[in-house]
Design a protein around this motif. Sequence first.
Motif, PDB file in Angstrom:
ATOM      1  N   ALA A 168       1.215  -1.264  -0.261  1.00  0.00           N
ATOM      2  CA  ALA A 168      -0.323  -0.069  -0.061  1.00  0.00           C
ATOM      3  C   ALA A 168       1.022   0.898   0.071  1.00  0.00           C
ATOM      4  O   ALA A 168       2.004   0.611   0.483  1.00  0.00           O
ATOM      5  CB  ALA A 168      -0.529   0.328   0.882  1.00  0.00           C
ATOM      6  N   LYS A 169       0.457   2.015  -0.371  1.00  0.00           N
ATOM      7  CA  LYS A 169       1.110   3.754   0.090  1.00  0.00           C
ATOM      8  C   LYS A 169       0.626   4.397   1.105  1.00  0.00           C
ATOM      9  O   LYS A 169      -0.325   4.590   1.103  1.00  0.00           O
ATOM     10  CB  LYS A 169       0.689   4.309  -1.679  1.00  0.00           C
ATOM     11  N   ILE A 170       1.478   5.765   1.528  1.00  0.00           N
ATOM     12  CA  ILE A 170       0.918   6.169   2.563  1.00  0.00           C
ATOM     13  C   ILE A 170       0.544   7.515   1.589  1.00  0.00           C
ATOM     14  O   ILE A 170       0.980   8.109   1.218  1.00  0.00           O
ATOM     15  CB  ILE A 170       1.711   7.034   3.405  1.00  0.00           C
ATOM     16  N   VAL A 171      -1.180   7.989   1.631  1.00  0.00           N
ATOM     17  CA  VAL A 171      -1.244   8.893   1.558  1.00  0.00           C
ATOM     18  C   VAL A 171      -1.451  10.131   2.002  1.00  0.00           C
ATOM     19  O   VAL A 171      -1.507  11.445   1.528  1.00  0.00           O
ATOM     20  CB  VAL A 171      -2.877   8.676   1.054  1.00  0.00           C
ATOM     21  N   SER A 172      -1.629  10.001   3.016  1.00  0.00           N
ATOM     22  CA  SER A 172      -1.476  11.341   4.048  1.00  0.00           C
ATOM     23  C   SER A 172      -0.854  11.328   5.668  1.00  0.00           C
ATOM     24  O   SER A 172      -1.073   9.817   5.606  1.00  0.00           O
ATOM     25  CB  SER A 172      -2.871  11.923   4.511  1.00  0.00           C
ATOM     26  N   LYS A 173      -0.163  11.475   6.130  1.00  0.00           N
ATOM     27  CA  LYS A 173       0.332  11.503   7.513  1.00  0.00           C
ATOM     28  C   LYS A 173       0.827  12.944   8.360  1.00  0.00           C
ATOM     29  O   LYS A 173       0.672  14.432   8.018  1.00  0.00           O
ATOM     30  CB  LYS A 173       1.501  11.382   7.755  1.00  0.00           C
ATOM     31  N   ALA A 174       0.398  13.019   9.615  1.00  0.00           N
ATOM     32  CA  ALA A 174       0.279  14.433  10.551  1.00  0.00           C
ATOM     33  C   ALA A 174       1.598  14.177  12.025  1.00  0.00           C
ATOM     34  O   ALA A 174       0.547  12.719  12.132  1.00  0.00           O
ATOM     35  CB  ALA A 174      -0.828  15.181  10.621  1.00  0.00           C
ATOM     36  N   ALA A 175       2.011  14.843  12.073  1.00  0.00           N
ATOM     37  CA  ALA A 175       1.932  14.409  13.783  1.00  0.00           C
ATOM     38  C   ALA A 175       0.567  14.875  14.626  1.00  0.00           C
ATOM     39  O   ALA A 175      -0.284  15.759  14.495  1.00  0.00           O
ATOM     40  CB  ALA A 175       3.240  15.404  14.313  1.00  0.00           C
ATOM     41  N   LEU A 176       0.405  14.004  15.756  1.00  0.00           N
ATOM     42  CA  LEU A 176      -0.760  14.591  16.566  1.00  0.00           C
ATOM     43  C   LEU A 176      -0.634  16.046  17.732  1.00  0.00           C
ATOM     44  O   LEU A 176      -1.976  16.072  18.303  1.00  0.00           O
ATOM     45  CB  LEU A 176      -0.867  12.974  17.295  1.00  0.00           C
ATOM     46  N   GLY A 177       0.580  16.090  17.804  1.00  0.00           N
ATOM     47  CA  GLY A 177       0.842  17.512  18.692  1.00  0.00           C
ATOM     48  C   GLY A 177       0.283  16.762  19.646  1.00  0.00           C
ATOM     49  O   GLY A 177       0.908  16.173  20.743  1.00  0.00           O
ATOM     50  N   LYS A 178      -0.356  18.014  20.228  1.00  0.00           N
ATOM     51  CA  LYS A 178      -0.583  18.366  21.366  1.00  0.00           C
ATOM     52  C   LYS A 178      -1.928  17.179  21.836  1.00  0.00           C
ATOM     53  O   LYS A 178      -2.441  17.116  23.062  1.00  0.00           O
ATOM     54  CB  LYS A 178      -1.186  19.901  22.146  1.00  0.00           C
ATOM     55  N   ASN A 179      -2.378  16.414  20.480  1.00  0.00           N
ATOM     56  CA  ASN A 179      -3.240  15.221  20.447  1.00  0.00           C
ATOM     57  C   ASN A 179      -3.216  13.991  20.991  1.00  0.00           C
ATOM     58  O   ASN A 179      -3.596  12.876  20.793  1.00  0.00           O
ATOM     59  CB  ASN A 179      -4.074  15.804  19.370  1.00  0.00           C
TER      60      ASN A 179
END
Length: 462
Positions: free
Chosen positions: A37-48
């Motif tokens: 599969a491929k990663i289509v989005s990613k993000a740090a959760l930060g304060k979450n």
Amino acid sequence: MKSSLAKSLCLGAVAVSFGAVATTMGPARTAAASSSAKIVSKAALGKNAQNVAVTGSNAIYTKPGTVRGAKLVASTRQVKKLAKSGYSKDYFRAYHMAVTNRGSVYYKIVSMNGKYRGYIYGGSTKGVLAGGIEVAETTKTATMPSRTTGFHLKNVNKNTLWTAPKNTQYKAHKVSLYGSNKHDTFTVSKAETKTREGTLYYYVTSTTDASIAGWIYAGKGYQNASSTSFGGLMVGEVDQTPTSDNSVKVVYRENGKSVGNATWVTAQANTHAGSRVDNAKNAAGTNLSDYVTAMTPSGYKATSATAVSSAVLGATYGNTVYVDVMSAATSQLQLTVDGVDNGKVAVVDGLSNGSKLSGKNLAMTLSTDAVQALSGKAGQLIGELNLTKVEIGINRGSISGTKTYKDQSGNLYHYDFVFDAGTFASSHKLAKYGDVLTTNFKATLVGGKATATANGGNWSVS
């Protein structure tokens, strides 16, 4: 100590097809290129970012498990052990999210002790934990002590303050005690227990320097005594520097050889070398006889019931009392399931006959007499009298379990236990001090999440 994942994290559009999670593979193997599969989005959760526990259903990889090049960090077998762990160090922190073109959501997690770090499958809905992880409450609010002021650190060189109870938050660390001393007083403002271990911590702040504050292990907690010690704290005045005019040295010896020593210091004023101690007490309100008993070196006990009283009789300031002790051994209890009633419910990883438990799995108490009856001269028979004290000293009736189980539909359950005392004493007639004694319990599955807090205790096998 809990944060929530924002349900509105903007991670871009993702495909709605649900791909299967990669199966466990060896450490050197990676996901097959043809099925990657491929990663289509990613993000740090930060304060979450959030504290989580692994469920044991999915392995941990260096990348989302279905992505090309993903390598195994912890197999499903290893993760199942972490899921069943009774230690806070095996909780995790989820701090990053990645979504694949198959609609699978992965979270990057790290164990509280930093040993494991990687991606784990977390379901197919962003912000909703599922699959390999679930929300974890690493601590529970505990009852505040009836007294909240006037506490001292028992030993500023050994008793540590933490930014959070150890291993309940990622990167929890020790607080500097620079400038603090045994005469400083502290105020308690919070009380919590570690969910898995059941150990009690107080949040304390120095009354002379508010920057010196943190969580400290509190043992059994403050017990409403005017002078006492518990965990890393103590209440009452602090002993003064010992001199020949205010103290008595205590030497513990086995067969004439010293195996430990301690120094008792009186709180009474105007005492002098050579004068009798009699019923004087130290700053903690403890007389010489009780102090000598309490300070007996670990692994030893007095040679007789009168060994201490004889040693301190007529003691005078500036002199030394000698207490004869012998090597001692302490037996522990192996809590074992002998009969399980699950009704018609099948729970994941439920108990079975022969399952081994500890004080971390059920809120069991043991009377003071029973605890004392477990210790004696190494190699000596425990004896029927002491075995009976242990048997009677185990709390009867229904004992609440502290672990929550789930069935395949996600319904919550826990076990209640009843001690089977029928053959305990008779089956351990030849047991010696230091042997592990088996205690059998009947387990009954009960609907609802476990609410009891484990009390641990050094009387049971971990």
